[in-house]
Design a protein around this motif. Structure first.
Motif, PDB file in Angstrom:
ATOM      1  N   GLN A 168       0.829  -1.209   0.000  1.00 43.65           N
ATOM      2  CA  GLN A 168       0.000   0.000   0.000  1.00 43.65           C
ATOM      3  C   GLN A 168       0.864   1.261   0.000  1.00 43.65           C
ATOM      4  O   GLN A 168       0.548   2.237  -0.692  1.00 43.65           O
ATOM      5  CB  GLN A 168      -0.915   0.004   1.222  1.00 43.65           C
ATOM      6  N   LEU A 169       1.952   1.230   0.758  1.00 49.81           N
ATOM      7  CA  LEU A 169       2.876   2.363   0.790  1.00 49.81           C
ATOM      8  C   LEU A 169       3.445   2.633  -0.596  1.00 49.81           C
ATOM      9  O   LEU A 169       3.482   3.785  -1.060  1.00 49.81           O
ATOM     10  CB  LEU A 169       4.003   2.072   1.788  1.00 49.81           C
ATOM     11  N   ILE A 170       3.868   1.575  -1.270  1.00 49.07           N
ATOM     12  CA  ILE A 170       4.412   1.728  -2.616  1.00 49.07           C
ATOM     13  C   ILE A 170       3.354   2.267  -3.572  1.00 49.07           C
ATOM     14  O   ILE A 170       3.617   3.153  -4.397  1.00 49.07           O
ATOM     15  CB  ILE A 170       4.970   0.374  -3.111  1.00 49.07           C
ATOM     16  N   GLU A 171       2.127   1.752  -3.447  1.00 48.28           N
ATOM     17  CA  GLU A 171       1.038   2.208  -4.320  1.00 48.28           C
ATOM     18  C   GLU A 171       0.752   3.688  -4.120  1.00 48.28           C
ATOM     19  O   GLU A 171       0.582   4.441  -5.099  1.00 48.28           O
ATOM     20  CB  GLU A 171      -0.221   1.383  -4.026  1.00 48.28           C
ATOM     21  N   VAL A 172       0.710   4.134  -2.878  1.00 48.93           N
ATOM     22  CA  VAL A 172       0.454   5.549  -2.598  1.00 48.93           C
ATOM     23  C   VAL A 172       1.612   6.411  -3.104  1.00 48.93           C
ATOM     24  O   VAL A 172       1.395   7.490  -3.662  1.00 48.93           O
ATOM     25  CB  VAL A 172       0.225   5.759  -1.084  1.00 48.93           C
ATOM     26  N   ALA A 173       2.830   5.932  -2.936  1.00 47.45           N
ATOM     27  CA  ALA A 173       3.981   6.684  -3.431  1.00 47.45           C
ATOM     28  C   ALA A 173       3.909   6.840  -4.948  1.00 47.45           C
ATOM     29  O   ALA A 173       4.184   7.922  -5.492  1.00 47.45           O
ATOM     30  CB  ALA A 173       5.272   5.993  -3.024  1.00 47.45           C
ATOM     31  N   HIS A 174       3.530   5.772  -5.646  1.00 53.56           N
ATOM     32  CA  HIS A 174       3.368   5.858  -7.111  1.00 53.56           C
ATOM     33  C   HIS A 174       2.273   6.872  -7.470  1.00 53.56           C
ATOM     34  O   HIS A 174       2.425   7.659  -8.411  1.00 53.56           O
ATOM     35  CB  HIS A 174       3.021   4.486  -7.689  1.00 53.56           C
ATOM     36  N   LYS A 175       1.195   6.833  -6.733  1.00 59.80           N
ATOM     37  CA  LYS A 175       0.064   7.721  -7.016  1.00 59.80           C
ATOM     38  C   LYS A 175       0.485   9.181  -6.984  1.00 59.80           C
ATOM     39  O   LYS A 175       0.028   9.989  -7.813  1.00 59.80           O
ATOM     40  CB  LYS A 175      -1.053   7.458  -6.007  1.00 59.80           C
ATOM     41  N   PHE A 176       1.358   9.521  -6.052  1.00 55.72           N
ATOM     42  CA  PHE A 176       1.777  10.912  -5.893  1.00 55.72           C
ATOM     43  C   PHE A 176       3.184  11.150  -6.445  1.00 55.72           C
ATOM     44  O   PHE A 176       3.767  12.218  -6.205  1.00 55.72           O
ATOM     45  CB  PHE A 176       1.713  11.315  -4.423  1.00 55.72           C
ATOM     46  N   ASP A 177       3.708  10.177  -7.185  1.00 56.08           N
ATOM     47  CA  ASP A 177       5.043  10.305  -7.791  1.00 56.08           C
ATOM     48  C   ASP A 177       6.082  10.677  -6.734  1.00 56.08           C
ATOM     49  O   ASP A 177       6.914  11.580  -6.933  1.00 56.08           O
ATOM     50  CB  ASP A 177       5.030  11.339  -8.914  1.00 56.08           C
ATOM     51  N   ALA A 178       6.041   9.985  -5.600  1.00 57.75           N
ATOM     52  CA  ALA A 178       6.924  10.296  -4.483  1.00 57.75           C
ATOM     53  C   ALA A 178       8.083   9.307  -4.406  1.00 57.75           C
ATOM     54  O   ALA A 178       7.905   8.099  -4.607  1.00 57.75           O
ATOM     55  CB  ALA A 178       6.140  10.275  -3.170  1.00 57.75           C
TER      56      ALA A 178
END
Length: 378
Positions: A168-178
């Motif tokens: 989930q952390l990786i998915e959220v990071a991808h979502k916000f290009d972080a």
């Protein structure tokens, strides 16, 4: 006066392989020879990079190239160098757990970085709160330069983020290009249960930077850490490196020491550390089991102890100091130095005798530091 040092995260001194290291030094010095006159360069000693790549590959079950590992002067250089490369100006934001390693907090603040915290629970950084935080920062036009996280044996709480939450952390990071900087310096200080995968093992994005160290499996005085990143992120980070590389002497000796004995050494030291951890558990249960709570880490070097709100923390610190007891106050690990009703106990360095005598003494101090009227009412 006898002292009991539960303050800093160091491994067991009795497990330090003095003779084996001395023998490795003799071999390594002869092998490197006149090449010690050379600068090691941004990447560092190839032999140790190969040993560390094998370490990561075996634990994580993915292929790790030594060409993507850069040796550092301890893990502190590994965590500050990406910040130097990714932060553009004072006031730029880094998102991290609101409870975090005090060394990282201090280093980033000295660099002029603004820290934005995310709450933690028994599974580490709360991803729902992270997503809300990132959404808010983007809405304000101030996206973070990166996310810094301790997913495994979190310092100070000792918790481990499970695989599902890591995804989930990786998915959220991808979502916000972080970009994510994952600090895993306690990776192999593991006592029981499954080993959760590092973030880079779950995603091949170059926007994941990984840090580790030899400080927690060998000794902080060795001053050896490393950074793992895939191109082009690796080149971007190393573009900020100006020190000529870390010690060829230390790296070559450790490579020689660990090329055939790394996992045996880790297994031996973890047996010692687990016994110490369990001794702290027993001491806490006997002395403050009625009023305190504490984490039960399956690895790492720390136990996070929560105590009643009526404990006067200044009085507790003073009482403990007078009895020779050192510990780390919870406020040292809050990104805004907020006073929280917790303390951190480090169990790697003190002897078993010190733990068995010192933890009950600390328990007495906690009881004595409670407000008199609250104690009488309870």
């Amino acid at each position: 006066m006898r002292t009991f040092d539960f303050g800093s995260g160091r491994p067991d001194p009795g497990s330090f392989p003095t003779e084996a290291l001395a023998e490795a030094a003799t071999r390594a010095i002869h092998q490197v020879g006149e090449n010690f006159v050379q600068y090691p360069g941004d990447m560092g000693h190839l032999g140790l990079r190969e040993v560390m790549a094998a370490r990561e590959s075996k634990r994580e079950g993915v292929e790790v190239s030594p060409d993507h590992i850069s040796l550092m002067n301890g893990s502190m250089q590994a965590l500050t160098l990406p910040a130097e490369a990714l932060v553009e100006k004072p006031g730029d934001i880094v998102v991290m757990e609101e409870l975090n390693y005090s060394g990282t907090i201090g280093a980033y603040k000295r660099m002029g970085i603004q820290l934005v915290g995310v709450p933690v629970d028994e599974q580490g950084m709360r991803i729902d709160a992270l997503e809300e935080t990132l959404a808010d920062l983007h809405k304000k036009g101030t996206p973070p330069r990166f996310i810094y996280t301790l997913t495994t044996y979190h310092n100070p709480t000792g918790v481990v983020m499970p695989r599902a939450r890591r995804l989930q952390l990786i998915e959220v990071a991808h979502k916000f290009d972080a970009i994510i900087v994952e600090d895993n310096c306690y990776a192999d200080v593991h006592f029981e249960g499954p080993i959760e995968p590092s973030l880079y093992a779950l995603d091949d994005s170059p926007n994941i930077v990984y840090l580790s160290s030899l400080s927690k499996i060998l000794g902080a005085g060795i001053r050896l850490g490393y950074l793992y990143a895939r191109p082009p992120m690796l080149e971007r980070i190393l573009g900020r490196r100006y020190d000529g590389g870390n010690s060829m002497l230390a790296a070559s000796i450790c490579a020689e020491l660990f090329k055939d004995s790394l996992w045996d050494h880790i297994a031996q030291t973890n047996v010692i550390l687990k016994e110490k951890r369990d001794a702290v558990f027993a001491g806490l249960e006997a002395s403050v089991g009625d009023i305190c709570t504490w984490s039960r880490p399956v690895g790492g070097l720390f136990i996070w102890v929560g105590f009643p709100e009526d404990v006067d923390q200044n009085r507790l610190t003073d009482l403990a100091r007078k009895r020779g007891i050192g510990f780390a106050r919870g406020s040292a690990f809050h990104i805004h130095n907020k006073e929280v009703p917790f303390l951190r106990l480090a169990f790697g360095f003190p002897s078993l005798d010190d733990i068995r005598e010192g933890i009950p003494l600390l328990g007495e101090c906690i009881h004595q530091a409670r407000a008199a009227e609250q104690v009488a009412a309870s």
